[in-house]
Design a protein around this motif. Structure first.
Motif, PDB file in Angstrom:
ATOM      1  N   PHE A 186     -90.113 -28.865   3.480  1.00 41.90           N
ATOM      2  CA  PHE A 186     -91.588 -29.665   3.908  1.00 41.90           C
ATOM      3  C   PHE A 186     -91.417 -31.109   3.611  1.00 41.90           C
ATOM      4  O   PHE A 186     -91.683 -32.059   4.480  1.00 41.90           O
ATOM      5  CB  PHE A 186     -92.643 -28.838   3.394  1.00 41.90           C
ATOM      6  CG  PHE A 186     -93.910 -29.489   4.119  1.00 41.90           C
ATOM      7  CD1 PHE A 186     -94.067 -29.335   5.530  1.00 41.90           C
ATOM      8  CD2 PHE A 186     -94.887 -30.375   3.578  1.00 41.90           C
ATOM      9  CE1 PHE A 186     -95.205 -29.803   6.078  1.00 41.90           C
ATOM     10  CE2 PHE A 186     -95.970 -30.875   4.050  1.00 41.90           C
ATOM     11  CZ  PHE A 186     -96.202 -30.366   5.368  1.00 41.90           C
ATOM     12  N   ALA A 187     -90.931 -31.360   2.424  1.00 44.16           N
ATOM     13  CA  ALA A 187     -90.785 -33.044   1.929  1.00 44.16           C
ATOM     14  C   ALA A 187     -89.768 -33.535   2.800  1.00 44.16           C
ATOM     15  O   ALA A 187     -89.899 -34.731   3.396  1.00 44.16           O
ATOM     16  CB  ALA A 187     -90.680 -32.777   0.468  1.00 44.16           C
ATOM     17  N   LEU A 188     -88.656 -32.848   2.989  1.00 44.85           N
ATOM     18  CA  LEU A 188     -87.625 -33.585   3.876  1.00 44.85           C
ATOM     19  C   LEU A 188     -88.016 -33.719   5.251  1.00 44.85           C
ATOM     20  O   LEU A 188     -87.849 -34.768   5.873  1.00 44.85           O
ATOM     21  CB  LEU A 188     -86.315 -32.842   3.860  1.00 44.85           C
ATOM     22  CG  LEU A 188     -85.092 -33.272   4.596  1.00 44.85           C
ATOM     23  CD1 LEU A 188     -84.871 -34.779   4.171  1.00 44.85           C
ATOM     24  CD2 LEU A 188     -84.044 -32.139   4.502  1.00 44.85           C
ATOM     25  N   PHE A 189     -88.680 -32.635   5.820  1.00 37.66           N
ATOM     26  CA  PHE A 189     -89.366 -32.974   7.100  1.00 37.66           C
ATOM     27  C   PHE A 189     -90.213 -34.121   6.937  1.00 37.66           C
ATOM     28  O   PHE A 189     -90.181 -34.827   8.043  1.00 37.66           O
ATOM     29  CB  PHE A 189     -90.213 -31.549   7.347  1.00 37.66           C
ATOM     30  CG  PHE A 189     -91.215 -31.836   8.357  1.00 37.66           C
ATOM     31  CD1 PHE A 189     -90.798 -31.929   9.605  1.00 37.66           C
ATOM     32  CD2 PHE A 189     -92.623 -32.219   8.212  1.00 37.66           C
ATOM     33  CE1 PHE A 189     -91.841 -32.199  10.847  1.00 37.66           C
ATOM     34  CE2 PHE A 189     -93.608 -32.159   9.208  1.00 37.66           C
ATOM     35  CZ  PHE A 189     -93.143 -32.113  10.491  1.00 37.66           C
ATOM     36  N   LEU A 190     -91.157 -34.329   6.341  1.00 35.19           N
ATOM     37  CA  LEU A 190     -92.131 -35.444   6.202  1.00 35.19           C
ATOM     38  C   LEU A 190     -91.293 -36.719   6.108  1.00 35.19           C
ATOM     39  O   LEU A 190     -91.787 -37.636   6.994  1.00 35.19           O
ATOM     40  CB  LEU A 190     -92.910 -35.429   5.199  1.00 35.19           C
ATOM     41  CG  LEU A 190     -94.026 -34.311   5.160  1.00 35.19           C
ATOM     42  CD1 LEU A 190     -95.002 -34.289   3.970  1.00 35.19           C
ATOM     43  CD2 LEU A 190     -95.110 -34.571   6.611  1.00 35.19           C
ATOM     44  N   LEU A 191     -90.149 -36.799   5.384  1.00 35.34           N
ATOM     45  CA  LEU A 191     -89.417 -38.038   5.230  1.00 35.34           C
ATOM     46  C   LEU A 191     -88.870 -38.424   6.378  1.00 35.34           C
ATOM     47  O   LEU A 191     -88.637 -39.636   6.737  1.00 35.34           O
ATOM     48  CB  LEU A 191     -88.262 -37.554   4.037  1.00 35.34           C
ATOM     49  CG  LEU A 191     -87.474 -38.901   3.577  1.00 35.34           C
ATOM     50  CD1 LEU A 191     -88.234 -39.911   2.932  1.00 35.34           C
ATOM     51  CD2 LEU A 191     -86.450 -38.450   2.704  1.00 35.34           C
ATOM     52  N   LEU A 192     -88.600 -37.561   7.360  1.00 34.82           N
ATOM     53  CA  LEU A 192     -87.872 -37.985   8.528  1.00 34.82           C
ATOM     54  C   LEU A 192     -88.844 -38.033   9.610  1.00 34.82           C
ATOM     55  O   LEU A 192     -88.754 -38.925  10.689  1.00 34.82           O
ATOM     56  CB  LEU A 192     -87.023 -36.504   9.196  1.00 34.82           C
ATOM     57  CG  LEU A 192     -85.584 -36.513   8.220  1.00 34.82           C
ATOM     58  CD1 LEU A 192     -84.977 -35.329   8.550  1.00 34.82           C
ATOM     59  CD2 LEU A 192     -84.899 -37.501   7.992  1.00 34.82           C
TER      60      LEU A 192
END
Length: 319
Positions: A79-85
Motif C-alpha cells: 500500500f505504501a508503494l502504491f501511494l508513492l506512485l
C-alpha cells in the motif's frame, strides 16, 4: 442550532448511498455514503468535476495497486508503494480530488487480498453510487439572482454615497469617512463576486457571465475611486476652481446606476476639463501643483466612467 440546506443534502445523499449499496449487497457499503459526503460540492459543476476526477483516479489506482500488491503482497508495504506512485501521478494528471476517496477503496483490495472482477466491480459501484447521489442532491440549488440583485443595489448606493461625500469633501483635509466607505464597498463587491461565481457554476449549459463581469467592473472602478480619494486629500485650492467639479461629483451621485452607460457624465467631465484649460495659468508653485492634481483627478474620474461605458457596450451589444 441552525441546520442549513447543504447539511440536509449531505445527510440525505449519504443515507441514500448507503441504503442503495446495501440493497445491492455490496461489501463495504458505508463507503458509498462517505464518498457521497466528500463529493457534495458547493456547486453543480464542482460536484461533476470532482466526481469525474474520482472515477479516473480509481481506474489509475486499480492498475497501480494491482502492480504494487502483486510485487510486495497485500500488506502495508504494498500500500505504501502504491501511494508513492499514485499521489505524484494524480498531481500530474490533475486528479488530486480522488486521492483520499480512491485510497480508501484500494484498501478494500488489500483487505480482500484479491482482484477478482466482482471485487473491482464492487469498488466502481461504490464510487458510482456515492458520486451519483451527490450529483442527484445537487440538482437543486437555491436561485441566487435575488441576492445578486440586492448586492448590486447595495454597491450602487455605496458608489453614489462616495461621490456625494467626495463633493462635500473637496478642499477638506480629512477623508476618513471616504476611506471607511471604500473599505465597505470593497467587502460588498468581493461578496457579490463570490456569489456570482457560485451562481454561474450552478448552470450546466448557460454561460452568462453578466453578474461576474459586473462585480469585476465595479472592482476595477473601486481602485480608481481609491486613487481619487488619495488625490482629494492633497487638493487645497481656491473654491472657485473646484465649484464645477463639486457640481459634477454631486450630479454623478444622483445619476450613477447600473443602467446608466456614463456617456453624459463623460461629456460633463470633458466640459470641466476644458474650463480648466481656459482658466488663467497658475501664479505660483502651490497653485500649479493643485491644478495638476485637479487634472489628474478628472482624468482618473474619466477612466472610472469609461470602464462603465465599456461594460454597458458589452452588456447590450456583445457577450
Amino acid at each position: 442550532m441552525k441546520i442549513g440546506l447543504r447539511t440536509l443534502k449531505t445527510v440525505v445523499a449519504c443515507l441514500l448511498a448507503m441504503l442503495l449499496a446495501s440493497h445491492l449487497n455490496l461489501i463495504y457499503a458505508p463507503s458509498a455514503g462517505i464518498i457521497a459526503i466528500l463529493s457534495l460540492g458547493n456547486t453543480k459543476k464542482k460536484s461533476l468535476s470532482v466526481g469525474l476526477a474520482r472515477f479516473f483516479a480509481l481506474i489509475l489506482a486499480t492498475i497501480l495497486s494491482f502492480l504494487t500488491f502483486g510485487l510486495l503482497g497485500f500488506n502495508a508495504y504494498g500500500f505504501a508503494l502504491f501511494l508513492l506512485l499514485f499521489i505524484p501521478l494524480t498531481v500530474k494528471f490533475s486528479l488530486t480530488d480522488g486521492i483520499v476517496v480512491t485510497s480508501v477503496l484500494v484498501t478494500h483490495y488489500m483487505l480482500e487480498k484479491h482482484f477478482s472482477g466482482w471485487l473491482i466491480l464492487n469498488e466502481f459501484l461504490l464510487m458510482t453510487i456515492g458520486v451519483g447521489m451527490s450529483l442527484l442532491l445537487n440538482l437543486y440549488m437555491p436561485n441566487l439572482e435575488e441576492k445578486l440583485k440586492r448586492a448590486q443595489d447595495e454597491i450602487e448606493e455605496g458608489f453614489r454615497q462616495v461621490f456625494q461625500e467626495m463633493s462635500n469633501s473637496l478642499n477638506k483635509k480629512s477623508q476618513k469617512d471616504l476611506l471607511e466607505r471604500t473599505d465597505q464597498l470593497s467587502k460588498a463587491i468581493q461578496f457579490g463576486l463570490n456569489e456570482a461565481m457560485v451562481h454561474q457554476e450552478n448552470h450546466w449549459l448557460r454561460s452568462n457571465y453578466y453578474y461576474e463581469n459586473y462585480f469585476l467592473m465595479r472592482k476595477s472602478q473601486l481602485r480608481l475611486i481609491e486613487e481619487m480619494v488619495a488625490l482629494l486629500e492633497k487638493i487645497q485650492t481656491k473654491e472657485e476652481l473646484v465649484e464645477d467639479l463639486r457640481i459634477l461629483l454631486s450630479n454623478t451621485s444622483q445619476t450613477l446606476s447600473e443602467e446608466n452607460d456614463g456617456r453624459q457624465i463623460l461629456k460633463e467631465i470633458s466640459w470641466v476639463l476644458e474650463s480648466y484649460r481656459l482658466k488663467p495659468m497658475p501664479s505660483n508653485r502651490l497653485e500649479f501643483e493643485n491644478r495638476a492634481r485637479l487634472f489628474q483627478f478628472l482624468q482618473t474620474y474619466k477612466n472610472f466612467i469609461e470602464i462603465k461605458t465599456e461594460f454597458s457596450n458589452i452588456k447590450y451589444h456583445g457577450d
